[in-house]
Design a protein around this motif. Sequence first.
Motif: not given
Length: 66
Positions: A1-7
């Motif tokens: 599972m990939q970490p959550i990224r914020s933009f």
Amino acid sequence: MQPIRSFVVRVYRQGRSGFAGTVEDVKTGQSQPFRSTVELWAALFARPPKAPRRKKPVPTSEPSAD
């Protein structure tokens, strides 16, 4: 599972049919411009740069002061 990224995505209208903007990665602060939906998609779904691996400290055997 990939970490959550914020933009943060800023979109600017250019004329009647065009747009442009920037995509900023909140964690790194890096910003990438885009001028089409293809470039926007690429900026959002590009793989994040891997953090440099830290080397584990080598245990040293120091003589005990008895």
